[in-house]
Design a protein around this motif. Structure first.
Motif, PDB file in Angstrom:
ATOM      1  N   ILE A  61       0.819  -1.207   0.000  1.00 44.90           N
ATOM      2  CA  ILE A  61       0.000   0.000   0.000  1.00 44.90           C
ATOM      3  C   ILE A  61       0.858   1.265   0.000  1.00 44.90           C
ATOM      4  CG2 ILE A  61      -0.272   0.306   2.492  1.00 44.90           C
ATOM      5  CD1 ILE A  61      -3.284   0.789   1.936  1.00 44.90           C
ATOM      6  N   ASN A  62       2.138   1.130   0.361  1.00 45.76           N
ATOM      7  CA  ASN A  62       3.072   2.261   0.340  1.00 45.76           C
ATOM      8  C   ASN A  62       4.026   2.155  -0.851  1.00 45.76           C
ATOM      9  OD1 ASN A  62       1.914   3.394   2.563  1.00 45.76           O
ATOM     10  ND2 ASN A  62       3.498   2.786   4.004  1.00 45.76           N
ATOM     11  N   GLY A  63       3.510   1.635  -1.971  1.00 47.11           N
ATOM     12  CA  GLY A  63       4.295   1.566  -3.193  1.00 47.11           C
ATOM     13  C   GLY A  63       5.420   0.547  -3.159  1.00 47.11           C
ATOM     14  N   GLY A  64       5.296  -0.443  -2.288  1.00 50.00           N
ATOM     15  CA  GLY A  64       6.330  -1.473  -2.198  1.00 50.00           C
ATOM     16  C   GLY A  64       7.560  -1.035  -1.429  1.00 50.00           C
ATOM     17  N   MET A  65       7.501   0.116  -0.794  1.00 54.12           N
ATOM     18  CA  MET A  65       8.643   0.606  -0.016  1.00 54.12           C
ATOM     19  C   MET A  65       8.942  -0.361   1.132  1.00 54.12           C
ATOM     20  SD  MET A  65       9.029   4.333   1.833  1.00 54.12           S
ATOM     21  CE  MET A  65       8.565   5.129   0.285  1.00 54.12           C
ATOM     22  N   ALA A  69       7.440  -3.382   9.440  1.00 56.03           N
ATOM     23  CA  ALA A  69       6.010  -3.701   9.356  1.00 56.03           C
ATOM     24  C   ALA A  69       5.777  -5.091   9.931  1.00 56.03           C
ATOM     25  CB  ALA A  69       5.521  -3.639   7.911  1.00 56.03           C
ATOM     26  N   TRP A  70       4.640  -5.232  10.595  1.00 56.15           N
ATOM     27  CA  TRP A  70       4.264  -6.542  11.141  1.00 56.15           C
ATOM     28  C   TRP A  70       3.597  -7.411  10.087  1.00 56.15           C
ATOM     29  CZ3 TRP A  70       6.783  -7.330  15.351  1.00 56.15           C
ATOM     30  CH2 TRP A  70       7.065  -6.264  16.212  1.00 56.15           C
ATOM     31  N   PHE A  71       3.054  -6.784   9.026  1.00 57.89           N
ATOM     32  CA  PHE A  71       2.464  -7.540   7.922  1.00 57.89           C
ATOM     33  C   PHE A  71       2.272  -6.602   6.738  1.00 57.89           C
ATOM     34  CE2 PHE A  71      -0.854  -6.204  10.907  1.00 57.89           C
ATOM     35  CZ  PHE A  71      -1.770  -5.534  10.103  1.00 57.89           C
ATOM     36  N   ASP A  72       2.196  -7.198   5.546  1.00 56.89           N
ATOM     37  CA  ASP A  72       1.948  -6.414   4.336  1.00 56.89           C
ATOM     38  C   ASP A  72       0.468  -6.049   4.257  1.00 56.89           C
ATOM     39  OD1 ASP A  72       2.333  -5.160   1.889  1.00 56.89           O
ATOM     40  OD2 ASP A  72       2.124  -7.017   0.738  1.00 56.89           O
ATOM     41  N   ILE A  73       0.198  -4.850   3.740  1.00 59.28           N
ATOM     42  CA  ILE A  73      -1.166  -4.393   3.476  1.00 59.28           C
ATOM     43  C   ILE A  73      -1.257  -4.093   1.983  1.00 59.28           C
ATOM     44  CG2 ILE A  73      -2.952  -2.694   3.994  1.00 59.28           C
ATOM     45  CD1 ILE A  73      -1.633  -2.200   6.677  1.00 59.28           C
ATOM     46  N   ARG A  74      -2.171  -4.778   1.303  1.00 62.79           N
ATOM     47  CA  ARG A  74      -2.259  -4.647  -0.160  1.00 62.79           C
ATOM     48  C   ARG A  74      -3.345  -3.677  -0.601  1.00 62.79           C
ATOM     49  NH1 ARG A  74      -1.365 -10.238   0.773  1.00 62.79           N
ATOM     50  NH2 ARG A  74      -3.621 -10.608   0.812  1.00 62.79           N
ATOM     51  N   GLY A  75      -4.245  -3.276   0.317  1.00 66.43           N
ATOM     52  CA  GLY A  75      -5.337  -2.388  -0.064  1.00 66.43           C
ATOM     53  C   GLY A  75      -6.109  -1.955   1.165  1.00 66.43           C
ATOM     54  N   MET A  76      -7.259  -1.346   0.953  1.00 64.68           N
ATOM     55  CA  MET A  76      -8.007  -0.748   2.045  1.00 64.68           C
ATOM     56  C   MET A  76      -8.986  -1.707   2.721  1.00 64.68           C
ATOM     57  SD  MET A  76      -6.578   2.075   2.230  1.00 64.68           S
ATOM     58  CE  MET A  76      -7.585   2.757   3.544  1.00 64.68           C
ATOM     59  N   ALA A  81      -7.176  -7.660   2.353  1.00 64.75           N
ATOM     60  CA  ALA A  81      -5.973  -7.059   1.767  1.00 64.75           C
ATOM     61  C   ALA A  81      -4.773  -7.084   2.696  1.00 64.75           C
ATOM     62  CB  ALA A  81      -6.270  -5.620   1.335  1.00 64.75           C
ATOM     63  N   VAL A  82      -4.791  -7.960   3.682  1.00 66.22           N
ATOM     64  CA  VAL A  82      -3.631  -8.117   4.558  1.00 66.22           C
ATOM     65  C   VAL A  82      -3.058  -9.509   4.357  1.00 66.22           C
ATOM     66  CG1 VAL A  82      -4.508  -6.489   6.263  1.00 66.22           C
ATOM     67  CG2 VAL A  82      -5.027  -8.915   6.505  1.00 66.22           C
ATOM     68  N   ASP A  83      -1.778  -9.654   4.656  1.00 72.76           N
ATOM     69  CA  ASP A  83      -1.104 -10.928   4.469  1.00 72.76           C
ATOM     70  C   ASP A  83      -1.229 -11.754   5.749  1.00 72.76           C
ATOM     71  OD1 ASP A  83       0.979 -12.978   4.323  1.00 72.76           O
ATOM     72  OD2 ASP A  83       1.646 -11.926   2.522  1.00 72.76           O
ATOM     73  N   GLU A  84      -2.081 -12.772   5.707  1.00 73.23           N
ATOM     74  CA  GLU A  84      -2.318 -13.574   6.909  1.00 73.23           C
ATOM     75  C   GLU A  84      -1.081 -14.355   7.326  1.00 73.23           C
ATOM     76  OE1 GLU A  84      -5.814 -15.960   6.591  1.00 73.23           O
ATOM     77  OE2 GLU A  84      -7.145 -14.246   6.243  1.00 73.23           O
ATOM     78  N   ALA A  85      -0.244 -14.743   6.354  1.00 74.54           N
ATOM     79  CA  ALA A  85       0.992 -15.453   6.707  1.00 74.54           C
ATOM     80  C   ALA A  85       1.919 -14.536   7.498  1.00 74.54           C
ATOM     81  CB  ALA A  85       1.689 -15.966   5.449  1.00 74.54           C
ATOM     82  N   ASP A  86       1.982 -13.260   7.096  1.00 75.09           N
ATOM     83  CA  ASP A  86       2.772 -12.288   7.851  1.00 75.09           C
ATOM     84  C   ASP A  86       2.231 -12.138   9.267  1.00 75.09           C
ATOM     85  OD1 ASP A  86       4.304 -11.775   5.616  1.00 75.09           O
ATOM     86  OD2 ASP A  86       3.469  -9.792   5.223  1.00 75.09           O
ATOM     87  N   PHE A 144      -8.848  -4.329  13.608  1.00 76.31           N
ATOM     88  CA  PHE A 144      -8.879  -5.783  13.790  1.00 76.31           C
ATOM     89  C   PHE A 144      -8.904  -6.430  12.404  1.00 76.31           C
ATOM     90  CE2 PHE A 144     -11.036  -9.185  16.702  1.00 76.31           C
ATOM     91  CZ  PHE A 144     -10.041 -10.085  16.349  1.00 76.31           C
ATOM     92  N   ALA A 145      -7.741  -6.572  11.797  1.00 77.70           N
ATOM     93  CA  ALA A 145      -7.639  -7.169  10.463  1.00 77.70           C
ATOM     94  C   ALA A 145      -7.639  -8.692  10.560  1.00 77.70           C
ATOM     95  CB  ALA A 145      -6.373  -6.688   9.765  1.00 77.70           C
ATOM     96  N   ALA A 146      -8.059  -9.334   9.476  1.00 76.81           N
ATOM     97  CA  ALA A 146      -8.018 -10.799   9.345  1.00 76.81           C
ATOM     98  C   ALA A 146      -8.712 -11.501  10.518  1.00 76.81           C
ATOM     99  CB  ALA A 146      -6.573 -11.283   9.203  1.00 76.81           C
TER     100      ALA A 146
END
Length: 218
Positions: A61-65, A69-76, A81-86, A144-146
């Protein structure tokens, strides 16, 4: 066993409790270090504060920067849009810190998990799924994601939970705090909730409330 690198603040007396406090996206363990003296905790409650550093990963979500981070966020959409494996990896890393505290003589029921923003998601998952009773769960300006990935454990069915949020938060709007509380209530928990007229931050009134809550649960 290797552990996440951490900032650790020891009390003046031997610790009788521990607070493991996870920072937000792009920050590090030093972020909340200055809060400890501001809590003005009594000498009779010697708490060890542990502020782990998240690994640096690309954040979609931050342009791949690459950033902490505790997990990747791919969208809103925080459900999809969160990485459950992370999230699972970060939960396991947090659980390793809990086990290290137990090995250092702190019973699990004297350990509080806390998290700000992204760190709050991990604190939620780690505390509610932990197989041993914890002292409490504190969720700051978070979400509270995922939720569907959470496998709650009955050991913490009655864990004290306090959710704090800012009403002027542009990064994690207060609606996310309200949704967290509603989700927890739907799962049978009884979270306390308080808001402050602040952005994505902490404020003196909140710090005073955190201090009172920590003294209550510990």
């Amino acid at each position: 066993m290797s552990h996440l690198p951490c900032v650790e603040i020891e009390p003046n007396e031997p610790a009788s409790a521990s607070v493991i406090w996870l920072h937000g996206l792009g920050a590090d363990g030093h972020d909340f270090e200055p809060i400890v003296p501001e809590l003005r905790l009594p000498e009779s409650l010697p708490i060890r504060f542990i502020f782990p550093h998240a690994p640096s990963i690309p954040v979609t979500i931050n342009g791949g920067m690459v950033m902490p981070a505790w997990f990747d966020i791919r969208g809103m959409d925080l459900d999809t849009a969160v990485d459950e494996a992370d999230i699972l990896a970060s939960v396991n890393a947090t659980r390793a810190l809990i086990e290290r505290e137990i090995a250092r003589g702190i019973p699990s029921e004297r350990i509080v998990l806390a998290g700000f923003s992204q760190g709050g998601t991990i604190a939620l998952h780690a505390a509610l799924s932990h197989p041993d009773k914890l002292a409490g769960l504190m969720v700051l300006s978070s979400f509270f994601a995922a939720q569907n990935a959470l496998e709650a454990h009955p050991a913490n069915r009655n864990i004290p939970i306090h959710v704090f949020h800012g009403t002027e938060d542009p990064m994690a709007p207060e609606m996310l705090g309200q949704q967290t509380v509603a989700a927890l209530q739907a799962m049978g928990y009884s979270p306390a909730y308080k808001t402050y007229p602040m952005p994505h931050a902490v404020c003196p009134e909140e710090i005073a409330d955190i201090s009172r809550w920590l003294q209550q649960v510990l």
